[in-house]
Write a protein that holds these residues in place. Structure first.
Motif, PDB file in Angstrom:
ATOM      1  N   ASP A   1       0.833  -1.212   0.000  1.00 32.92           N
ATOM      2  CA  ASP A   1       0.000   0.000   0.000  1.00 32.92           C
ATOM      3  C   ASP A   1       0.867   1.261   0.000  1.00 32.92           C
ATOM      4  N   GLY A   2       1.936   1.208  -0.779  1.00 33.60           N
ATOM      5  CA  GLY A   2       2.817   2.362  -0.938  1.00 33.60           C
ATOM      6  C   GLY A   2       3.804   2.590   0.174  1.00 33.60           C
ATOM      7  N   ILE A   3       3.782   1.752   1.200  1.00 34.75           N
ATOM      8  CA  ILE A   3       4.696   1.911   2.334  1.00 34.75           C
ATOM      9  C   ILE A   3       5.856   0.942   2.165  1.00 34.75           C
TER      10      ILE A   3
ATOM     11  N   LEU B   1      22.430   0.625  -5.643  1.00 34.83           N
ATOM     12  CA  LEU B   1      21.228   0.360  -6.420  1.00 34.83           C
ATOM     13  C   LEU B   1      20.092   1.130  -5.765  1.00 34.83           C
ATOM     14  N   THR B   2      19.576   2.124  -6.451  1.00 35.22           N
ATOM     15  CA  THR B   2      18.564   3.007  -5.861  1.00 35.22           C
ATOM     16  C   THR B   2      17.159   2.535  -6.190  1.00 35.22           C
ATOM     17  N   LEU B   3      16.205   3.024  -5.434  1.00 31.50           N
ATOM     18  CA  LEU B   3      14.810   2.676  -5.687  1.00 31.50           C
ATOM     19  C   LEU B   3      14.365   3.182  -7.056  1.00 31.50           C
ATOM     20  N   ASP B   4      14.845   4.350  -7.468  1.00 31.92           N
ATOM     21  CA  ASP B   4      14.476   4.864  -8.786  1.00 31.92           C
ATOM     22  C   ASP B   4      14.942   3.916  -9.894  1.00 31.92           C
ATOM     23  N   GLU B   5      16.126   3.328  -9.711  1.00 33.15           N
ATOM     24  CA  GLU B   5      16.630   2.379 -10.708  1.00 33.15           C
ATOM     25  C   GLU B   5      15.805   1.096 -10.699  1.00 33.15           C
ATOM     26  N   VAL B   6      15.370   0.691  -9.510  1.00 27.31           N
ATOM     27  CA  VAL B   6      14.631  -0.560  -9.360  1.00 27.31           C
ATOM     28  C   VAL B   6      13.167  -0.413  -9.790  1.00 27.31           C
ATOM     29  N   ARG B   7      12.622   0.789  -9.679  1.00 26.35           N
ATOM     30  CA  ARG B   7      11.187   0.997  -9.881  1.00 26.35           C
ATOM     31  C   ARG B   7      10.644   0.369 -11.169  1.00 26.35           C
ATOM     32  N   PRO B   8      11.326   0.453 -12.314  1.00 29.59           N
ATOM     33  CA  PRO B   8      10.760  -0.172 -13.527  1.00 29.59           C
ATOM     34  C   PRO B   8      10.641  -1.687 -13.424  1.00 29.59           C
ATOM     35  N   TRP B   9      11.356  -2.300 -12.474  1.00 28.40           N
ATOM     36  CA  TRP B   9      11.305  -3.756 -12.323  1.00 28.40           C
ATOM     37  C   TRP B   9      10.272  -4.205 -11.287  1.00 28.40           C
ATOM     38  N   LEU B  10       9.581  -3.260 -10.665  1.00 25.97           N
ATOM     39  CA  LEU B  10       8.582  -3.630  -9.674  1.00 25.97           C
ATOM     40  C   LEU B  10       7.271  -4.019 -10.359  1.00 25.97           C
ATOM     41  N   GLN B  11       6.643  -5.059  -9.848  1.00 25.45           N
ATOM     42  CA  GLN B  11       5.323  -5.441 -10.336  1.00 25.45           C
ATOM     43  C   GLN B  11       4.351  -5.387  -9.161  1.00 25.45           C
ATOM     44  N   THR B  12       3.116  -5.030  -9.424  1.00 24.53           N
ATOM     45  CA  THR B  12       2.132  -4.881  -8.353  1.00 24.53           C
ATOM     46  C   THR B  12       1.074  -5.966  -8.451  1.00 24.53           C
ATOM     47  N   MET B  13       0.531  -6.330  -7.310  1.00 28.25           N
ATOM     48  CA  MET B  13      -0.579  -7.279  -7.261  1.00 28.25           C
ATOM     49  C   MET B  13      -1.465  -6.953  -6.064  1.00 28.25           C
ATOM     50  N   GLN B  14      -2.746  -7.142  -6.239  1.00 26.51           N
ATOM     51  CA  GLN B  14      -3.690  -6.958  -5.149  1.00 26.51           C
ATOM     52  C   GLN B  14      -3.740  -8.241  -4.327  1.00 26.51           C
TER      53      GLN B  14
ATOM     54  N   GLU C   1      -2.063  -3.757  -1.529  1.00 21.28           N
ATOM     55  CA  GLU C   1      -1.407  -3.712  -2.832  1.00 21.28           C
ATOM     56  C   GLU C   1       0.091  -3.898  -2.634  1.00 21.28           C
ATOM     57  N   VAL C   2       0.613  -4.990  -3.148  1.00 19.66           N
ATOM     58  CA  VAL C   2       2.025  -5.329  -2.985  1.00 19.66           C
ATOM     59  C   VAL C   2       2.779  -4.963  -4.254  1.00 19.66           C
ATOM     60  N   ALA C   3       3.871  -4.222  -4.083  1.00 17.88           N
ATOM     61  CA  ALA C   3       4.811  -3.950  -5.176  1.00 17.88           C
ATOM     62  C   ALA C   3       6.116  -4.638  -4.824  1.00 17.88           C
ATOM     63  N   ALA C   4       6.588  -5.511  -5.702  1.00 20.56           N
ATOM     64  CA  ALA C   4       7.791  -6.297  -5.424  1.00 20.56           C
ATOM     65  C   ALA C   4       8.569  -6.500  -6.713  1.00 20.56           C
ATOM     66  N   VAL C   5       9.845  -6.842  -6.575  1.00 20.08           N
ATOM     67  CA  VAL C   5      10.725  -6.994  -7.730  1.00 20.08           C
ATOM     68  C   VAL C   5      10.289  -8.205  -8.565  1.00 20.08           C
ATOM     69  N   ALA C   6      10.098  -7.982  -9.851  1.00 20.81           N
ATOM     70  CA  ALA C   6       9.733  -9.054 -10.771  1.00 20.81           C
ATOM     71  C   ALA C   6      10.945  -9.942 -11.037  1.00 20.81           C
ATOM     72  N   PRO C   7      10.737 -11.183 -11.491  1.00 24.55           N
ATOM     73  CA  PRO C   7      11.863 -12.044 -11.858  1.00 24.55           C
ATOM     74  C   PRO C   7      12.768 -11.372 -12.877  1.00 24.55           C
ATOM     75  N   ALA C   8      14.074 -11.607 -12.736  1.00 19.06           N
ATOM     76  CA  ALA C   8      15.050 -10.919 -13.594  1.00 19.06           C
ATOM     77  C   ALA C   8      15.167 -11.535 -14.972  1.00 19.06           C
ATOM     78  N   GLU C   9      14.882 -12.828 -15.101  1.00 18.23           N
ATOM     79  CA  GLU C   9      15.072 -13.479 -16.395  1.00 18.23           C
ATOM     80  C   GLU C   9      13.969 -13.073 -17.370  1.00 18.23           C
ATOM     81  N   GLN C  10      14.369 -12.676 -18.556  1.00 16.80           N
ATOM     82  CA  GLN C  10      13.436 -12.354 -19.633  1.00 16.80           C
ATOM     83  C   GLN C  10      13.464 -13.529 -20.604  1.00 16.80           C
ATOM     84  N   MET C  11      12.404 -14.338 -20.597  1.00 12.57           N
ATOM     85  CA  MET C  11      12.358 -15.553 -21.397  1.00 12.57           C
ATOM     86  C   MET C  11      11.404 -15.334 -22.565  1.00 12.57           C
ATOM     87  N   ALA C  12      11.905 -15.561 -23.771  1.00 15.30           N
ATOM     88  CA  ALA C  12      11.174 -15.170 -24.977  1.00 15.30           C
ATOM     89  C   ALA C  12       9.842 -15.901 -25.131  1.00 15.30           C
TER      90      ALA C  12
END
Length: 465
Positions: free
Chosen positions: A90-92, A416-429, A434-445
């Motif tokens: 919830d943004g905290i 590693l700053t939060l601003d750098e990490v922010r594009p990798w965060l994914q949210t879920m209800q 509302e949870v925002a957490a780091v998405a998996p790093a592997e990009q699988m085609a």
């Protein structure tokens, strides 16, 4: 290897798996900066995350006859290696939180000791042994009556956790270090006969582990990361806890993504029988109980291989399965202290006492190695049959990290700053908010890693598949 690249570390790690080398050509690694550290945490993050992703891609290729590309960005991998720091509900922000008594102290012989008081029973036990009031000042004064290694032993005998801070030389002379010196980074052993089985049941062709059933009996970081990693590739992961077991909620939220959560109290015969019925219908069993704890309950590797021929039994420990410390409890930060990592980081940073890695690298690397090992074993079961045991320990991972050498000017790497990490965060209800957490790093085609289940509180689901 003085300055190993992520690709070199991955190549070496992949060779240990015994898997075909050709699939390495399907991987693209992007590596620029690491994190401020004397050690090669960046290459370790890239290599362990890439290795488990390549195993998932290979399993999918076995099923479909198709190959796919995998990309891993090292900074994103490092964000995964300390994902609990970037968790928001919830943004905290979660941030880093510890009990106020947790940390480093000097003892009577001027050697440092680290106390671990994350759980209430750990805190109460430490205060009981020290016989002091619950304040850092009182604990510090009480420790002037103790030698560091004397207290370390006393805590272990009481079933508590703590560690003397050793230099690298002191650890190398320690009997436990000698016991581990002949062991590989991880072990994958056949422990019983069983017919060959395909990986999964093909429920969802877009996920490599679709249909694979995983029981996850673990808490905190390392082993839960292994379960979460299998979940992000489509495994049906059922996490088993009990109402009396304490949890760190931020870690439960972060590592609980992709898992269903159920309660079973293994102190009760009927509920142990329920777990055994789940084992009979499962594929992978992950546990990080205190060493020997499940064996005493009739749930050791060989016992479960008899219950469910073809089981993949994954066990993660602090100090390995052999040597005088084989039964000793421990956590990432304590293993850093015991093995010389904390002392070396403190010296490199010019601190007056110990330092620490910039992330729980031993936990996360071990978790990804355990997931990779489970997938190697699943693939071997598909061709050779058999029941399999996968062993990983934080101390063996620490030894691997140390063997990669030290980095010149490593402490000058950018944070590693939060601003750098922010594009990798994914949210879920979720039930937590509302949870925002780091998405998996592997990009699988072809089979992007994803979570099919939001994180939920312990005990939300029934203990059934």
């Amino acid at each position: 290897m003085s300055e190993p690249t992520p690709q070199h570390v991955l190549n070496s790690l992949w060779e240990m798996t015994g898997q075909p080398q050709g699939i390495l050509s399907q991987l693209a690694l992007r590596a620029d900066h690491s994190l401020p550290s004397l050690f090669h945490v960046g290459p370790v993050a890239s290599a362990t995350i890439s290795a488990q992703a390549l195993m998932a891609a290979q399993i999918w290729g076995d099923r479909t006859g198709q190959m796919q590309t995998v990309e891993v960005d090292q900074r994103h991998a490092l964000a995964c290696f300390r994902s609990e720091r970037y968790l928001h509900v919830d943004g905290i922000a979660n941030g880093e939180s510890h009990d106020d008594l947790h940390g480093f102290y000097q003892t009577a012989n001027r050697q440092w000791v680290q106390l671990h008081t994350a759980f209430p029973h750990h805190r109460e036990g430490v205060l009981r042994i020290l016989g002091c009031e619950p304040s850092r000042e009182a604990v510090s004064a009480a420790l002037q009556r103790w030698q560091a290694e004397q207290l370390e032993s006393q805590l272990a005998e009481a079933g508590l956790v703590g560690s003397a801070v050793r230099t690298t030389d002191q650890w190398q002379r320690h009997p436990q270090s000698g016991a581990l010196s002949g062991l590989p980074l991880f072990e994958i052993q056949r422990i019983g006969d069983a017919p060959a089985e395909p990986v999964g049941r093909g429920v969802d062709p877009t996920q490599p582990l679709s249909g694979v059933r995983v029981l996850d009996l673990s808490r905190v970081i390392a082993a839960p990361v292994a379960g979460r990693t299998l979940a992000q590739h489509g495994a049906n992961v059922l996490a088993i806890s009990a109402p009396h077991l304490p949890q760190v909620q931020a870690l439960l939220i972060d590592t609980g993504r992709g898992k269903r959560q159920a309660f079973l109290d293994l102190r009760q015969t009927q509920e142990r029988d329920q777990l055994l019925e789940l084992v009979r219908q499962g594929d992978v069993f992950i546990q990080a109980f205190r060493p020997g704890g499940l064996t005493q309950k009739g749930m050791g590797p060989e016992a479960l291989a008899r219950v469910r021929p073809g089981i993949i039994y994954v066990t993660l420990s602090a100090y390995g399965h052999t040597g005088p410390w084989a039964m000793r409890r421990g956590y990432d930060s304590l293993v850093q202290s015991a093995t010389g990592i904390a002392h070396a980081e403190g010296m490199a940073a010019g601190l007056s006492g110990p330092g620490k890695l910039p992330c729980q690298a031993l936990d996360y690397a071990s978790g990804y190695l355990a997931a990779m090992g489970a997938m190697v074993a699943l693939r071997r079961r598909a061709t050779e049959g058999g029941s399999w045991l996968v062993r990983v320990s934080l101390a063996q991972t620490a030894r691997w990290l140390r063997q990669l050498g030290e980095r010149e000017n490593g402490l000058l790497e950018p944070e590693l700053t939060l601003d750098e990490v922010r594009p990798w965060l994914q949210t879920m209800q979720t039930p937590f908010g509302e949870v925002a957490a780091v998405a998996p790093a592997e990009q699988m085609a072809a089979t992007p890693a994803r979570f099919n289940q939001v994180c939920v509180p312990c005990g939300t689901h029934e203990p059934e598949w």
